[in-house]
Motif scaffolding. Structure first.
Motif, PDB file in Angstrom:
ATOM      1  N   THR A 112      19.287 -16.825  85.248  1.00 41.67           N
ATOM      2  CA  THR A 112      18.978 -15.695  86.109  1.00 41.67           C
ATOM      3  C   THR A 112      17.524 -15.347  85.889  1.00 41.67           C
ATOM      4  OG1 THR A 112      19.764 -13.544  86.891  1.00 41.67           O
ATOM      5  CG2 THR A 112      19.552 -13.829  84.496  1.00 41.67           C
ATOM      6  N   THR A 113      16.958 -14.546  86.769  1.00 37.34           N
ATOM      7  CA  THR A 113      15.631 -13.995  86.517  1.00 37.34           C
ATOM      8  C   THR A 113      15.741 -12.484  86.504  1.00 37.34           C
ATOM      9  OG1 THR A 113      14.963 -13.959  88.855  1.00 37.34           O
ATOM     10  CG2 THR A 113      14.403 -15.939  87.568  1.00 37.34           C
ATOM     11  N   VAL A 114      14.950 -11.876  85.618  1.00 42.69           N
ATOM     12  CA  VAL A 114      14.956 -10.426  85.456  1.00 42.69           C
ATOM     13  C   VAL A 114      13.512  -9.995  85.233  1.00 42.69           C
ATOM     14  CG1 VAL A 114      15.870  -8.475  84.114  1.00 42.69           C
ATOM     15  CG2 VAL A 114      17.230 -10.568  84.342  1.00 42.69           C
ATOM     16  N   THR A 115      13.129  -8.893  85.856  1.00 42.00           N
ATOM     17  CA  THR A 115      11.795  -8.359  85.603  1.00 42.00           C
ATOM     18  C   THR A 115      11.778  -7.668  84.237  1.00 42.00           C
ATOM     19  OG1 THR A 115      12.345  -6.316  86.781  1.00 42.00           O
ATOM     20  CG2 THR A 115      11.243  -8.055  88.059  1.00 42.00           C
ATOM     21  N   PRO A 116      10.628  -7.670  83.570  1.00 39.29           N
ATOM     22  CA  PRO A 116      10.561  -7.070  82.231  1.00 39.29           C
ATOM     23  C   PRO A 116      10.972  -5.603  82.177  1.00 39.29           C
ATOM     24  CG  PRO A 116       8.615  -8.395  82.643  1.00 39.29           C
ATOM     25  CD  PRO A 116       9.375  -8.315  83.940  1.00 39.29           C
ATOM     26  N   ASP A 117      10.759  -4.861  83.269  1.00 35.26           N
ATOM     27  CA  ASP A 117      11.071  -3.432  83.256  1.00 35.26           C
ATOM     28  C   ASP A 117      12.531  -3.117  83.584  1.00 35.26           C
ATOM     29  OD1 ASP A 117      10.992  -4.097  85.956  1.00 35.26           O
ATOM     30  OD2 ASP A 117       9.887  -2.307  86.552  1.00 35.26           O
ATOM     31  N   ASN A 118      13.351  -4.132  83.852  1.00 35.49           N
ATOM     32  CA  ASN A 118      14.745  -3.917  84.221  1.00 35.49           C
ATOM     33  C   ASN A 118      15.614  -3.945  82.957  1.00 35.49           C
ATOM     34  OD1 ASN A 118      17.383  -3.989  85.183  1.00 35.49           O
ATOM     35  ND2 ASN A 118      16.851  -5.243  86.957  1.00 35.49           N
ATOM     36  N   THR A 119      15.586  -2.844  82.228  1.00 40.62           N
ATOM     37  CA  THR A 119      16.301  -2.752  80.950  1.00 40.62           C
ATOM     38  C   THR A 119      17.797  -3.003  81.093  1.00 40.62           C
ATOM     39  OG1 THR A 119      14.611  -1.274  80.100  1.00 40.62           O
ATOM     40  CG2 THR A 119      16.728  -1.268  78.941  1.00 40.62           C
ATOM     41  N   PRO A 120      18.493  -2.419  82.077  1.00 38.22           N
ATOM     42  CA  PRO A 120      19.940  -2.684  82.166  1.00 38.22           C
ATOM     43  C   PRO A 120      20.285  -4.163  82.355  1.00 38.22           C
ATOM     44  CG  PRO A 120      19.359  -0.769  83.491  1.00 38.22           C
ATOM     45  CD  PRO A 120      18.070  -1.404  83.057  1.00 38.22           C
ATOM     46  N   SER A 121      19.540  -4.866  83.204  1.00 32.53           N
ATOM     47  CA  SER A 121      19.834  -6.288  83.417  1.00 32.53           C
ATOM     48  C   SER A 121      19.467  -7.128  82.203  1.00 32.53           C
ATOM     49  CB  SER A 121      19.107  -6.802  84.656  1.00 32.53           C
ATOM     50  OG  SER A 121      19.706  -6.290  85.821  1.00 32.53           O
TER      51      SER A 121
END
Length: 171
Positions: A112-121
């Motif tokens: 998956t990809t997640v942005t650094p600021d997306n703490t829940p993901s």
């Protein structure tokens, strides 16, 4: 699995509800309503919906098997209706989808990809790896500069696996 909910494969008629859940999340990149219909038609085997007692979707995960690596499931979007948040539904959907994809399709890794600021993901996928005793590799897949819209965070690829329980199926 939170009480009163069940996991299912998405059906074409779920597409509008998935679009609404994504729109109402206020954090996901909203795709066209058409794309959610296509996803329900063409990628139902690699996606999951959570249904309430009435059978209405209250959460979903969309995913696909990578064309270049048939043992890897790429998780595209994870969304939970506001009223269902905080009950562990995202984790239950991810566990259920990984188990089904492993058994039916031979999937052994999750990406998956997640942005650094997306703490829940970031937390969701880190805990998934911990629960499944699987290694995690992280690297920037898409730098912010490659996006045509300004202000987009980089997308960090999370590669989780091999997942021991899925790899043990021998597929």
């Amino acid at each position: 699995m939170p009480q009163g909910l069940k996991l299912d494969s998405p059906r074409l008629e779920d597409g509008a509800a998935l679009w609404r859940i994504a729109r109402d999340s206020e954090v996901l990149d909203l795709n066209s309503s058409y794309s959610y219909l296509l996803w329900c038609r063409d990628h139902a085997a690699t996606s999951v919906v959570a249904r309430d007692a009435d059978g209405s979707p209250v959460g979903f995960i969309t995913g696909y098997v990578r064309p270049q690596d048939a043992r890897t499931l790429f998780v595209w979007q994870v969304a939970v209706d506001h009223g269902q948040r905080g009950r562990g539904l995202a984790a239950a959907m991810l566990d259920g989808l990984a188990r089904r994809a492993g058994e039916e399709l031979g999937v052994q890794c999750i990406e998956t990809t997640v942005t650094p600021d997306n703490t829940p993901s970031n937390r969701l996928f880190a805990r998934f790896a911990e629960r499944h005793d699987a290694p995690v590799e992280r690297e920037v897949l898409f730098d912010a500069e490659v996006f045509p819209d300004s202000g987009h965070e980089p997308e960090v690829l999370h590669r989780i696996g091999p997942l021991p329980a899925l790899a043990a199926t021998g597929r």
